[in-house]
Design an enzyme around this catalytic site. Structure first.
Site, PDB file in Angstrom:
ATOM      1  N   GLU A  72      61.084  96.619  63.229  1.00 39.57           N
ATOM      2  CA  GLU A  72      61.283  95.359  62.502  1.00 39.57           C
ATOM      3  C   GLU A  72      60.162  94.370  62.807  1.00 39.57           C
ATOM      4  O   GLU A  72      59.668  93.680  61.902  1.00 39.57           O
ATOM      5  CB  GLU A  72      62.640  94.754  62.862  1.00 39.57           C
ATOM      6  CG  GLU A  72      63.815  95.499  62.256  1.00 39.57           C
ATOM      7  CD  GLU A  72      65.155  95.026  62.787  1.00 39.57           C
ATOM      8  OE1 GLU A  72      66.141  95.125  62.042  1.00 39.57           O
ATOM      9  OE2 GLU A  72      65.213  94.556  63.948  1.00 39.57           O
ATOM     10  N   GLN A  73      59.732  94.304  64.072  1.00 43.07           N
ATOM     11  CA  GLN A  73      58.648  93.395  64.432  1.00 43.07           C
ATOM     12  C   GLN A  73      57.344  93.834  63.778  1.00 43.07           C
ATOM     13  O   GLN A  73      56.550  92.998  63.339  1.00 43.07           O
ATOM     14  CB  GLN A  73      58.497  93.318  65.955  1.00 43.07           C
ATOM     15  CG  GLN A  73      57.522  92.255  66.430  1.00 43.07           C
ATOM     16  CD  GLN A  73      57.986  90.843  66.122  1.00 43.07           C
ATOM     17  OE1 GLN A  73      59.177  90.580  66.015  1.00 43.07           O
ATOM     18  NE2 GLN A  73      57.046  89.931  65.971  1.00 43.07           N
ATOM     19  N   ALA A  94      54.410  87.202  66.801  1.00 43.19           N
ATOM     20  CA  ALA A  94      53.928  87.994  67.930  1.00 43.19           C
ATOM     21  C   ALA A  94      53.691  89.444  67.510  1.00 43.19           C
ATOM     22  O   ALA A  94      54.365  89.964  66.606  1.00 43.19           O
ATOM     23  CB  ALA A  94      54.927  87.950  69.072  1.00 43.19           C
ATOM     24  N   SER A  99      56.886  90.443  71.441  1.00 48.90           N
ATOM     25  CA  SER A  99      57.805  89.453  70.889  1.00 48.90           C
ATOM     26  C   SER A  99      59.069  89.335  71.737  1.00 48.90           C
ATOM     27  O   SER A  99      59.700  90.342  72.066  1.00 48.90           O
ATOM     28  CB  SER A  99      58.206  89.835  69.461  1.00 48.90           C
ATOM     29  OG  SER A  99      59.254  89.015  68.991  1.00 48.90           O
ATOM     30  N   HIS A 101      61.801  88.428  70.685  1.00 46.52           N
ATOM     31  CA  HIS A 101      62.938  88.872  69.875  1.00 46.52           C
ATOM     32  C   HIS A 101      63.350  90.314  70.203  1.00 46.52           C
ATOM     33  O   HIS A 101      64.499  90.685  69.992  1.00 46.52           O
ATOM     34  CB  HIS A 101      62.613  88.746  68.389  1.00 46.52           C
ATOM     35  CG  HIS A 101      62.654  87.330  67.899  1.00 46.52           C
ATOM     36  ND1 HIS A 101      63.826  86.655  67.663  1.00 46.52           N
ATOM     37  CD2 HIS A 101      61.660  86.453  67.619  1.00 46.52           C
ATOM     38  CE1 HIS A 101      63.560  85.433  67.238  1.00 46.52           C
ATOM     39  NE2 HIS A 101      62.243  85.278  67.211  1.00 46.52           N
ATOM     40  N   ASP A 108      66.047  82.341  66.724  1.00 46.52           N
ATOM     41  CA  ASP A 108      65.488  81.303  65.863  1.00 46.52           C
ATOM     42  C   ASP A 108      66.651  80.647  65.128  1.00 46.52           C
ATOM     43  O   ASP A 108      67.472  81.348  64.512  1.00 46.52           O
ATOM     44  CB  ASP A 108      64.514  81.894  64.845  1.00 46.52           C
ATOM     45  CG  ASP A 108      63.232  82.392  65.483  1.00 46.52           C
ATOM     46  OD1 ASP A 108      62.981  82.064  66.658  1.00 46.52           O
ATOM     47  OD2 ASP A 108      62.482  83.114  64.795  1.00 46.52           O
ATOM     48  N   GLU A 158      56.918  75.962  68.201  1.00 49.89           N
ATOM     49  CA  GLU A 158      58.027  76.493  67.408  1.00 49.89           C
ATOM     50  C   GLU A 158      59.320  75.775  67.820  1.00 49.89           C
ATOM     51  O   GLU A 158      60.046  76.237  68.702  1.00 49.89           O
ATOM     52  CB  GLU A 158      58.180  78.005  67.601  1.00 49.89           C
ATOM     53  CG  GLU A 158      57.020  78.816  67.048  1.00 49.89           C
ATOM     54  CD  GLU A 158      57.309  80.309  67.025  1.00 49.89           C
ATOM     55  OE1 GLU A 158      58.385  80.721  67.497  1.00 49.89           O
ATOM     56  OE2 GLU A 158      56.455  81.061  66.537  1.00 49.89           O
ATOM     57  N   TRP A 160      62.071  75.719  66.548  1.00 47.26           N
ATOM     58  CA  TRP A 160      63.273  76.472  66.155  1.00 47.26           C
ATOM     59  C   TRP A 160      63.578  77.654  67.079  1.00 47.26           C
ATOM     60  O   TRP A 160      64.637  78.270  66.972  1.00 47.26           O
ATOM     61  CB  TRP A 160      63.081  77.018  64.740  1.00 47.26           C
ATOM     62  CG  TRP A 160      61.829  77.863  64.622  1.00 47.26           C
ATOM     63  CD1 TRP A 160      61.691  79.190  64.932  1.00 47.26           C
ATOM     64  CD2 TRP A 160      60.532  77.427  64.210  1.00 47.26           C
ATOM     65  NE1 TRP A 160      60.403  79.621  64.740  1.00 47.26           N
ATOM     66  CE2 TRP A 160      59.658  78.549  64.285  1.00 47.26           C
ATOM     67  CE3 TRP A 160      60.024  76.207  63.776  1.00 47.26           C
ATOM     68  CZ2 TRP A 160      58.313  78.470  63.931  1.00 47.26           C
ATOM     69  CZ3 TRP A 160      58.670  76.141  63.429  1.00 47.26           C
ATOM     70  CH2 TRP A 160      57.839  77.254  63.509  1.00 47.26           C
ATOM     71  N   HIS A 161      62.678  77.988  67.984  1.00 50.81           N
ATOM     72  CA  HIS A 161      62.792  79.210  68.784  1.00 50.81           C
ATOM     73  C   HIS A 161      63.334  78.872  70.172  1.00 50.81           C
ATOM     74  O   HIS A 161      62.718  78.126  70.935  1.00 50.81           O
ATOM     75  CB  HIS A 161      61.407  79.871  68.909  1.00 50.81           C
ATOM     76  CG  HIS A 161      61.405  81.145  69.693  1.00 50.81           C
ATOM     77  ND1 HIS A 161      61.246  82.378  69.111  1.00 50.81           N
ATOM     78  CD2 HIS A 161      61.522  81.390  71.021  1.00 50.81           C
ATOM     79  CE1 HIS A 161      61.271  83.321  70.044  1.00 50.81           C
ATOM     80  NE2 HIS A 161      61.441  82.736  71.220  1.00 50.81           N
TER      81      HIS A 161
END
Length: 250
Positions: A72-73, A94, A99, A101, A108, A158, A160-161
């Site tokens: 997905e990344q 990233a 990342s 995530h 996020d 960021e 939102w992160h």
């Protein structure tokens, strides 16, 4: 602790210099019940809900992106290169395995609206969003990519992160104005014989210290009658956290 445990825990440093090396899928659950496809690690998801309940967010805050697989990344990075160009992508997306995530510890968040930008969702420093931002450190979350830390983190601002690191690490990071990179280095100054003592507003004292990883195994002695936690830093050692009982003497 086996050497591979350096790459597991809530205090992993994942950035352009330190890739994620533990590819085992963690225990995940939906970050929001209404969005079952957006996942976080089990403890991070539960605590996120506590923050949202504390601020009475209702439906005003929504999750935009949580846990991502390596595939997905990779897709997000390639698509951003195609749609937004290299300069934008390097600022906000990233590389695969770099990342947060992929750890399941990052989320996020966005202000609920009809259209939400997946890469840069709106999460302003006003209203309910800022209410979340202010409450988050007391529960273990930090705003990961601050405006004045871009040269250190390698990622543009960021708002939102958010990243789960656990309490009281989150509160110390907030109070001292650290990025996660700076905090990981800061803790290395404290050893088993020279621990960091953090006392919160409830009188609870937490002891925090760093143990460098050995070439094969690392021995860490933990108390039998106290809550404790050990996290790898994804680089060169372990961060030990011990919670003392209220009024317990050193």
């Amino acid at each position: 602790m086996d050497k591979e445990k350096v790459y597991k825990g809530n205090l992993l440093l994942v950035n352009p210099d330190y890739p994620l090396r533990n590819n085992k899928k963690e225990r995940l659950m939906p970050a929001f019940i209404q969005f079952p496809e957006i996942l976080l690690k089990y403890d991070a998801a539960n605590i996120l809900q506590l923050v949202l309940e504390k601020i009475s967010s209702g439906n005003m805050i929504v999750p935009v992106s949580g846990y991502r697989t390596k595939k997905e990344q990779e897709d997000i990075y390639k698509n951003s290169l195609r749609d937004n160009g290299e300069e934008f992508t390097k600022k906000y997306v990233a590389l695969p395995c770099h990342s947060e995530h992929q750890t399941g510890l990052a989320i996020d968040l966005g202000l609920s609206k009809e259209k939400i930008d997946f890469i840069c969702p709106d999460f302003p420093y006003t209203g309910i969003c800022n209410k979340f931002r202010k409450a988050a450190p007391a529960y273990g979350f930090i705003e990961r990519y601050q405006e004045d830390k871009e040269e250190i983190t390698g990622i543009s601002h960021e708002p939102w992160h958010f990243r789960y690191v656990g309490y009281p690490h989150s509160q110390i990071i907030k109070d001292m104005g650290f990025s996660l990179e700076e905090y990981i280095e800061f803790i290395k100054e404290y050893t088993n014989k020279n621990r960091l003592y953090y006392k919160d507003k409830y009188g609870i004292i937490t002891e925090i210290y760093y143990v460098p990883a050995g070439p094969d195994k690392t021995v860490i002695v933990l108390p039998d009658n106290q809550a404790s936690q050990v996290s790898g830093n994804n680089a060169d050692g372990f961060i030990v956290t011990v919670w003392r009982k209220i009024n317990e003497k050193k």
